[in-house]
Design an enzyme around this catalytic site. Structure first.
Site, PDB file in Angstrom:
ATOM      1  N   HIS A  77       0.873  -1.177   0.000  1.00 28.33           N
ATOM      2  CA  HIS A  77       0.000   0.000   0.000  1.00 28.33           C
ATOM      3  C   HIS A  77       0.913   1.230   0.000  1.00 28.33           C
ATOM      4  O   HIS A  77       2.010   1.186   0.542  1.00 28.33           O
ATOM      5  CB  HIS A  77      -0.839  -0.046   1.283  1.00 28.33           C
ATOM      6  CG  HIS A  77      -1.903   0.996   1.376  1.00 28.33           C
ATOM      7  ND1 HIS A  77      -1.632   2.295   1.732  1.00 28.33           N
ATOM      8  CD2 HIS A  77      -3.252   0.932   1.169  1.00 28.33           C
ATOM      9  CE1 HIS A  77      -2.763   2.987   1.755  1.00 28.33           C
ATOM     10  NE2 HIS A  77      -3.762   2.177   1.413  1.00 28.33           N
ATOM     11  N   ASP A 103       3.406  -4.014   7.776  1.00 26.78           N
ATOM     12  CA  ASP A 103       2.157  -3.261   7.695  1.00 26.78           C
ATOM     13  C   ASP A 103       1.017  -4.244   7.952  1.00 26.78           C
ATOM     14  O   ASP A 103       0.684  -5.051   7.094  1.00 26.78           O
ATOM     15  CB  ASP A 103       2.057  -2.623   6.306  1.00 26.78           C
ATOM     16  CG  ASP A 103       0.676  -2.038   6.023  1.00 26.78           C
ATOM     17  OD1 ASP A 103      -0.179  -2.060   6.928  1.00 26.78           O
ATOM     18  OD2 ASP A 103       0.479  -1.565   4.888  1.00 26.78           O
ATOM     19  N   GLN A 108      -4.289  -4.712   7.260  1.00 25.67           N
ATOM     20  CA  GLN A 108      -5.328  -5.626   6.777  1.00 25.67           C
ATOM     21  C   GLN A 108      -5.250  -6.993   7.454  1.00 25.67           C
ATOM     22  O   GLN A 108      -6.015  -7.897   7.105  1.00 25.67           O
ATOM     23  CB  GLN A 108      -5.198  -5.830   5.256  1.00 25.67           C
ATOM     24  CG  GLN A 108      -5.415  -4.584   4.427  1.00 25.67           C
ATOM     25  CD  GLN A 108      -6.874  -4.187   4.311  1.00 25.67           C
ATOM     26  OE1 GLN A 108      -7.775  -4.929   4.703  1.00 25.67           O
ATOM     27  NE2 GLN A 108      -7.109  -3.006   3.781  1.00 25.67           N
ATOM     28  N   LYS A 127     -10.184  -0.010  10.570  1.00 21.28           N
ATOM     29  CA  LYS A 127     -10.460  -1.226   9.806  1.00 21.28           C
ATOM     30  C   LYS A 127     -10.789  -2.400  10.732  1.00 21.28           C
ATOM     31  O   LYS A 127     -11.066  -3.500  10.263  1.00 21.28           O
ATOM     32  CB  LYS A 127      -9.247  -1.593   8.932  1.00 21.28           C
ATOM     33  CG  LYS A 127      -8.942  -0.580   7.824  1.00 21.28           C
ATOM     34  CD  LYS A 127      -7.851  -1.080   6.921  1.00 21.28           C
ATOM     35  CE  LYS A 127      -7.142   0.009   6.159  1.00 21.28           C
ATOM     36  NZ  LYS A 127      -7.915   0.532   5.019  1.00 21.28           N
ATOM     37  N   CYS A 157      -4.783   2.489  -3.689  1.00 19.63           N
ATOM     38  CA  CYS A 157      -3.513   2.997  -3.132  1.00 19.63           C
ATOM     39  C   CYS A 157      -2.373   1.996  -3.313  1.00 19.63           C
ATOM     40  O   CYS A 157      -1.526   1.847  -2.416  1.00 19.63           O
ATOM     41  CB  CYS A 157      -3.643   3.372  -1.657  1.00 19.63           C
ATOM     42  SG  CYS A 157      -4.741   4.748  -1.380  1.00 19.63           S
TER      43      CYS A 157
HETATM   44  C1  LIG Z   1      -2.491  -2.688   3.490  1.00 20.48           C
HETATM   45  C2  LIG Z   1      -2.779  -1.319   3.987  1.00 20.48           C
HETATM   46  N1  LIG Z   1      -1.802  -0.618   4.567  1.00 20.48           N
HETATM   47  C3  LIG Z   1      -1.998   0.620   5.040  1.00 20.48           C
HETATM   48  C4  LIG Z   1      -3.218   1.233   4.942  1.00 20.48           C
HETATM   49  C5  LIG Z   1      -3.354   2.628   5.441  1.00 20.48           C
HETATM   50  O1  LIG Z   1      -4.228   2.733   6.499  1.00 20.48           O
HETATM   51  P1  LIG Z   1      -4.562   4.174   7.048  1.00 20.48           P
HETATM   52  O2  LIG Z   1      -5.131   4.935   5.875  1.00 20.48           O
HETATM   53  O3  LIG Z   1      -5.573   3.959   8.106  1.00 20.48           O
HETATM   54  O4  LIG Z   1      -3.310   4.768   7.532  1.00 20.48           O
HETATM   55  C6  LIG Z   1      -4.277   0.555   4.342  1.00 20.48           C
HETATM   56  C7  LIG Z   1      -5.594   1.186   4.230  1.00 20.48           C
HETATM   57  O5  LIG Z   1      -6.168   1.398   3.192  1.00 20.48           O
HETATM   58  C8  LIG Z   1      -4.040  -0.747   3.842  1.00 20.48           C
HETATM   59  O6  LIG Z   1      -5.020  -1.433   3.235  1.00 20.48           O
END
Ligand SMILES: Cc1ncc(COP(=O)(O)O)c(C=O)c1O
Lengths: 154, 411
Positions: B122, B202, B205, B228, B368
């Site tokens: 992401h 990260d 998810q 989430k 993203c």
């Molecule tokens: C795999 C992953 N990493 C990071 C994020 C970023 O999360 P946040 O926007 O809450 O910082 C997301 C959210 O869309 C995600 O799906």
């Protein structure tokens, strides 16, 4: 307003059988590439100019039905127009997308069918993509350049 | 299955809505989950009963607020099997990734070093590190994918063979492909080549959907996001090894994170407070604590079992539609219940709009993950992602909507 109201038959027709959709153009004066990173739309637009008028314009690329259909209707409305006049028509379409009544409804031809899209804010940029690419192509031509790339951010 | 989905669904006010006469079918929890009543109540209780600032007050309200905030930290630590001193509250996962990029990577890596990441990150776990690399002159290497959308560990072994990789940044569960990466094994590959290498995962998810033990994963940093996992927006956390946090310089500075301040400078508070500058998100922490309680009550093993079932259902139902291609692993046991798909000849935006008009919420776009999209030769996909409040009854409206889009947009 329902989804079916936004996607009028005219729009679907342009989407299914786009006008002036082609990957190249003979004697092109300008080629521009526009992308919309938010939805992943990509558009190449090529312009041929004769006597300061739009002699031909073609587009190609990937995008949703609204972006493809609007670009198709745009080409039909601007071919043969003076560059300045085409820019003026672009502005009319842009205003229509922001809720105004079009001042040149007849000249927009099938473009007026997109009036309903103005009620779906996230789709407005789709409808504008081809028109903004045309505007950029004309301005690029007027600057004396032959290519330009634009990424639309919100 | 160990919990009653229709009963659970009643606890989520938004899920009681109708859209143009259609039952709301929410299949976009990969973007953000719905909020249960218990989370709303916990935040409301803070605002209407214990409203005050944390940490410095000597009166009852402030003690209650501090207990709520620090209590949420303790709950999260237990939930993730981590030391509470290693739980730093952040705004979201993105801020957690940036904390690591600024306070560790940017102070440690330079020319001659390499950072290993993957092509499925992401942007949150990609941009902070590539930006650092471009400014500081270290190299970034990317683990490629196999045909089934998994990380190619053989390629990873080659990428670390010269011993230059000092840092790994990788996603635990892909938000696009649904792939569950064996991050412990990938970390092992990196450490085998360089025992001092640090590992950042990260988990945005992963934590909402699977049992996660920070101790068992044996990584150095792990970023999560509250919105989430049934929690409110505006709160996330970075989980880290306490001794590593102790050795690091702060990311943001100001009030609350200091021990002493003079006209000339400052010394830092103990961890994790050293990394929490300013008044924190107190109501959101209370809300996240309630979300963690609910997930704990459901049981993360049961949540995972439910999602394997939903993934299988989605793969069968959506994958069974003529002209639909699914991206990512085909085995439900290897993936989460976020399923990206393409409908032949229909742009994802149009698929999403058609579904939306029928009350079915899915995400469309690049999610993203632009480098991954390029890698797959796509510009956008549609993604249906299920969570604890979805069941197989939600599949029929999804399939009907996709069929309707196919008919409506047929060329
Ligand atoms: C795999 C992953 N990493 C990071 C994020 C970023 O999360 P946040 O926007 O809450 O910082 C997301 C959210 O869309 C995600 O799906």
């Amino acid at each position: 307003m329902s989804l079916e109201d936004m996607y009028q038959e005219i729009i679907l027709d342009h989407y299914r059988k786009p006008l002036n959709r082609a990957p190249s153009l003979e004697d092109e004066a300008v080629a521009v590439h526009h992308s919309n990173p938010l939805c992943g739309d990509e558009m190449d637009l090529r312009l041929r100019v004769v006597d300061d008028a739009v002699d031909a314009v073609v587009f190609d690329g990937e995008g949703c039905s609204i972006s493809q259909a609007a670009a198709s209707a745009m080409t039909d409305a601007v071919i043969g127009r003076d560059l300045k006049d085409a820019l003026d028509l672009t502005e009319d379409f842009r205003r229509m997308m922001h809720g105004d009544e079009p001042a040149r409804a007849d000249d927009l031809k099938d473009g007026v069918a997109f009036q309903g899209v103005a009620k779906f804010p996230v789709r407005v940029k789709c409808a504008l993509l081809g028109w903004m690419a045309l505007k950029d192509a004309i301005e690029t031509y007027e600057r004396g350049a032959s290519a330009h790339t634009v990424t639309h951010e919100e | 299955m160990a919990f009653d989905v229709p009963a659970l669904r009643k606890e989520f006010p938004t899920l009681q809505r109708e859209i143009d006469g259609h039952r709301l079918v929410y299949l976009d929890s990969g973007a953000s989950s719905q909020t249960p009543r218990v989370v709303l109540d916990a935040m409301d209780r803070y605002y209407s009963w214990s409203r005050s600032n944390v940490h410095r007050g000597v009166y009852q309200l402030a003690e209650e607020a501090t207990d709520l905030y620090e209590g949420a930290r303790a709950k999260l630590a237990t939930f993730l099997d981590a030391d509470p001193r290693g739980v730093v509250f952040t705004k979201n996962a993105t801020e957690g990734c940036n904390l690591v990029a600024y306070s560790w990577v940017r102070r440690q890596l330079g020319p001659g070093d390499a950072l290993l990441t993957t092509v499925m990150e992401h942007h949150a776990n990609h941009v902070p590190f590539t930006t650092a690399a471009n400014e500081l002159g270290f190299e970034v290497r990317h683990v490629p994918l196999t045909d089934d959308g998994q990380l190619d560990l053989d390629a990873a072994r080659e990428l670390v063979a010269d011993g230059k990789v000092r840092f790994l940044a990788a996603v635990h569960v892909s938000n696009v492909l649904g792939t569950i990466n064996d991050v412990a094994e990938l970390a092992g590959v990196v450490r085998e080549a360089n025992p001092d290498a640090k590992v950042h995962i990260d988990g945005a998810q992963a934590v909402p959907h699977l049992p996660v033990s920070f101790r068992e994963l044996d990584v150095d940093f792990y970023a999560i996001t509250g919105h989430k996992m049934l929690g409110p927006t505006g709160i996330g956390a970075l989980i880290a090894r306490p001794e590593l946090l102790e050795s690091m310089e702060p990311f943001l500075t100001g009030g609350d994170m200091i021990r002493d301040v003079t006209l000339e400078g400052a010394t830092w508070n103990d961890i994790p407070h050293k990394f929490e500058a300013g008044t924190p998100m107190i109501a959101e922490a209370a809300g996240l604590g309630a979300a963690v309680d609910l997930l704990t009550d459901l049981g993360m093993d049961a949540v995972r079992e439910h999602e394997v079932d939903m993934a299988a259902g989605l793969l069968d139902a959506v994958g069974g539609i003529d002209g639909v291609t699914i991206h990512g692993p085909s085995d439900p046991a290897l993936r989460g219940a976020a399923v990206s798909f393409a409908v032949d000849g229909v742009h994802p935006h149009d698929v999403g709009a058609m579904l939306g008009s029928k009350g079915v919420c899915v995400r469309v776009g690049h999610h993203c993950t632009k480098p991954l999209m390029r890698c797959l030769g796509l510009t956008a996909t549609a993604r249906a992602s299920a969570y604890v409040y979805n069941d197989r009854d939600d599949l029929e409206p999804l399939v009907d909507g996709i069929e309707a889009a196919k008919t409506f947009f047929a060329r």
